[in-house]
Design a protein around this motif. Structure first.
Motif, PDB file in Angstrom:
ATOM      1  N   GLU A   1     -33.671 -36.625 -37.723  1.00 58.97           N
ATOM      2  CA  GLU A   1     -34.112 -36.729 -39.125  1.00 58.97           C
ATOM      3  C   GLU A   1     -35.615 -36.967 -39.225  1.00 58.97           C
ATOM      4  OE1 GLU A   1     -31.631 -38.325 -37.731  1.00 58.97           O
ATOM      5  OE2 GLU A   1     -29.805 -37.795 -38.844  1.00 58.97           O
ATOM      6  N   TYR A   2     -36.192 -37.674 -38.247  1.00 59.55           N
ATOM      7  CA  TYR A   2     -37.647 -37.870 -38.261  1.00 59.55           C
ATOM      8  C   TYR A   2     -38.361 -36.580 -37.870  1.00 59.55           C
ATOM      9  CZ  TYR A   2     -36.985 -42.984 -38.451  1.00 59.55           C
ATOM     10  OH  TYR A   2     -36.655 -44.250 -38.820  1.00 59.55           O
ATOM     11  N   VAL A   3     -37.749 -35.806 -36.978  1.00 59.32           N
ATOM     12  CA  VAL A   3     -38.344 -34.516 -36.590  1.00 59.32           C
ATOM     13  C   VAL A   3     -38.366 -33.582 -37.799  1.00 59.32           C
ATOM     14  CG1 VAL A   3     -38.067 -32.478 -35.124  1.00 59.32           C
ATOM     15  CG2 VAL A   3     -37.623 -34.752 -34.176  1.00 59.32           C
ATOM     16  N   LEU A   4     -37.246 -33.541 -38.523  1.00 60.89           N
ATOM     17  CA  LEU A   4     -37.149 -32.643 -39.669  1.00 60.89           C
ATOM     18  C   LEU A   4     -37.906 -33.181 -40.881  1.00 60.89           C
ATOM     19  CD1 LEU A   4     -33.320 -31.802 -39.522  1.00 60.89           C
ATOM     20  CD2 LEU A   4     -35.206 -30.291 -38.886  1.00 60.89           C
ATOM     21  N   GLY A   5     -37.882 -34.525 -41.011  1.00 60.69           N
ATOM     22  CA  GLY A   5     -38.480 -35.148 -42.199  1.00 60.69           C
ATOM     23  C   GLY A   5     -37.500 -35.284 -43.340  1.00 60.69           C
ATOM     24  N   TRP A   6     -36.247 -34.965 -43.095  1.00 63.78           N
ATOM     25  CA  TRP A   6     -35.245 -35.133 -44.141  1.00 63.78           C
ATOM     26  C   TRP A   6     -33.879 -35.404 -43.537  1.00 63.78           C
ATOM     27  CZ3 TRP A   6     -31.287 -31.565 -43.754  1.00 63.78           C
ATOM     28  CH2 TRP A   6     -31.579 -30.329 -43.147  1.00 63.78           C
TER      29      TRP A   6
ATOM     30  N   MET B   1     -33.110 -27.151 -36.948  1.00 62.29           N
ATOM     31  CA  MET B   1     -34.525 -26.862 -36.736  1.00 62.29           C
ATOM     32  C   MET B   1     -34.802 -25.390 -36.924  1.00 62.29           C
ATOM     33  SD  MET B   1     -35.864 -29.269 -33.639  1.00 62.29           S
ATOM     34  CE  MET B   1     -34.479 -29.999 -32.819  1.00 62.29           C
ATOM     35  N   LEU B   2     -33.866 -24.525 -36.441  1.00 66.14           N
ATOM     36  CA  LEU B   2     -34.053 -23.083 -36.608  1.00 66.14           C
ATOM     37  C   LEU B   2     -34.081 -22.726 -38.088  1.00 66.14           C
ATOM     38  CD1 LEU B   2     -31.728 -21.633 -33.833  1.00 66.14           C
ATOM     39  CD2 LEU B   2     -34.220 -21.387 -33.992  1.00 66.14           C
ATOM     40  N   GLY B   3     -33.236 -23.400 -38.862  1.00 68.18           N
ATOM     41  CA  GLY B   3     -33.147 -23.126 -40.291  1.00 68.18           C
ATOM     42  C   GLY B   3     -34.415 -23.500 -41.037  1.00 68.18           C
ATOM     43  N   GLU B   4     -35.293 -24.234 -40.420  1.00 62.14           N
ATOM     44  CA  GLU B   4     -36.516 -24.684 -41.090  1.00 62.14           C
ATOM     45  C   GLU B   4     -37.552 -23.576 -41.227  1.00 62.14           C
ATOM     46  OE1 GLU B   4     -37.408 -28.202 -42.385  1.00 62.14           O
ATOM     47  OE2 GLU B   4     -35.422 -27.373 -42.687  1.00 62.14           O
ATOM     48  N   ASP B   5     -37.329 -22.454 -40.504  1.00 60.88           N
ATOM     49  CA  ASP B   5     -38.191 -21.295 -40.647  1.00 60.88           C
ATOM     50  C   ASP B   5     -39.662 -21.605 -40.363  1.00 60.88           C
ATOM     51  OD1 ASP B   5     -38.633 -18.655 -41.107  1.00 60.88           O
ATOM     52  OD2 ASP B   5     -38.901 -18.877 -43.273  1.00 60.88           O
TER      53      ASP B   5
ATOM     54  N   GLY C   1     -42.636 -27.541 -30.743  1.00 56.25           N
ATOM     55  CA  GLY C   1     -43.072 -28.934 -30.860  1.00 56.25           C
ATOM     56  C   GLY C   1     -41.950 -29.830 -31.350  1.00 56.25           C
ATOM     57  N   MET C   2     -41.187 -29.320 -32.319  1.00 58.61           N
ATOM     58  CA  MET C   2     -40.061 -30.100 -32.864  1.00 58.61           C
ATOM     59  C   MET C   2     -39.001 -30.334 -31.786  1.00 58.61           C
ATOM     60  SD  MET C   2     -39.697 -28.164 -36.539  1.00 58.61           S
ATOM     61  CE  MET C   2     -38.417 -29.119 -37.319  1.00 58.61           C
ATOM     62  N   ILE C   3     -38.724 -29.282 -31.024  1.00 55.02           N
ATOM     63  CA  ILE C   3     -37.708 -29.404 -29.967  1.00 55.02           C
ATOM     64  C   ILE C   3     -38.163 -30.425 -28.922  1.00 55.02           C
ATOM     65  CG2 ILE C   3     -36.550 -28.162 -28.079  1.00 55.02           C
ATOM     66  CD1 ILE C   3     -36.619 -25.664 -29.950  1.00 55.02           C
ATOM     67  N   GLU C   4     -39.438 -30.357 -28.597  1.00 51.90           N
ATOM     68  CA  GLU C   4     -39.991 -31.304 -27.617  1.00 51.90           C
ATOM     69  C   GLU C   4     -39.833 -32.748 -28.100  1.00 51.90           C
ATOM     70  OE1 GLU C   4     -44.268 -31.131 -26.051  1.00 51.90           O
ATOM     71  OE2 GLU C   4     -43.380 -29.163 -25.663  1.00 51.90           O
TER      72      GLU C   4
END
Ligand SMILES: C[S@@+](CC[C@H](N)C(=O)[O-])C[C@H]1O[C@@H](n2cnc3c(N)ncnc32)[C@H](O)[C@@H]1O
Length: 255
Positions: free
Chosen positions: A25-30, A1-5, A13-16
């Motif tokens: 994978e759903y949080v990141l989308g990939w 997630m950190l790498g997503e910049d 929000g992603m961490i939550e």
């Protein structure tokens, strides 16, 4: 997630979402699969690391096959059946092209329209046709007897065992992506029954299964007239049954 910049607020929000149980994978989308990133939309099965073994086998056997296409320009016909995100088909096509300079005519099919939309994104780079429908009903008629490589990871979890899966799977991945019916073999049974009609003479099918179910999966393919082997990777905890349609099979209808 950190790498997503992303911005601090977006990251929070992603961490939550992840803490609440949403699969990473759903949080990141990939998802990373076979060394590449593929889009995974909510509600689409997340390709598993173990399935990289199926890709490895399919590409290895195809590159090593004694039956080379008559000309370099004749494409290898590849179908990713029950494709989900389409990552298997996309990875096979990319690797055949990179390792053996073999062009592919790629198809990916799934019964779920959400998966089909996701697969269309993932096939954009390699090129290919994405179709929606129930197993072989999605196939164009001109594929009959022409498929060189049928790669399949269909649902194979027995219905009663779904409740034992990790929450990321049983709560977030739709039932249709997991459920293999009472014995886990309901979809595989239908796939095996008609595989010979669609495979080219000498064409190969690779289907993921569990170690426990492998003898039954193998039997289904043998009953359909394919020559089979069971392949297993300890490292990836992956089991694949490989089937080959005999070159002189009576169901031969293609080239
Ligand atoms: C276990 S998931 C695997 C997805 C993908 N092959 C992968 O490994 O990432 C099984 C997929 O089969 C699809 N499926 C289930 N029943 C189907 C059917 N009758 N015809 C076509 N696709 C089906 C589901 O929608 C789901 O995308």
């Amino acid at each position: 997630m950190l790498g997503e910049d992303r911005s601090a607020a977006e990251l929070a929000g992603m961490i939550e979402r992840r803490i609440s149980g949403v699969p990473l994978e759903y949080v990141l989308g990939w998802v990373e699969f076979c060394g590449r990133r593929y889009a995974v939309d909510a509600g689409v099965f997340v390709p598993r690391r173990r399935t990289e073994y199926l890709v490895e086998l399919a590409v290895g056997k195809q590159v090593g096959t004694a039956v080379e296409p008559p000309t370099k320009s004749q494409p290898t016909v590849v179908v990713d059946l029950c494709c989900g995100s389409g990552a298997i088909g996309a990875a096979v096509a990319a690797q055949l092209e990179a390792k053996a300079n073999r062009p592919t005519e790629l198809y990916a099919t799934d019964i779920d329209p959400t998966a089909v939309l996701c697969a269309a994104k993932n096939l954009a780079d390699v090129g290919g046709t994405v179709l929606c429908g129930d197993l072989y009903h999605a196939f164009p008629a001109n594929l009959r007897g022409r498929v060189d490589l049928l790669v399949v990871n269909a649902p194979y979890v027995p219905s009663d065992s779904i409740r034992l899966m990790p929450p990321e799977a049983r709560l977030y991945e739709p039932w249709v992506t997991l459920d293999g019916g009472a014995d886990g073999l309901a979809v595989q049974r239908r796939i095996a029954a008609d595989a010979g009609d669609w495979l080219a003479p000498g064409g190969r099918l690779f289907i993921e299964t569990s170690e426990q179910q492998a003898p039954q999966t193998r039997q289904l393919l043998e009953q359909a007239g394919l020559m089979t082997t069971v392949e297993h990777s300890e490292d990836l905890d992956a089991t694949v049954v490989a089937g080959r349609k005999p070159a002189g099979s009576p169901k031969e209808t293609g080239r």
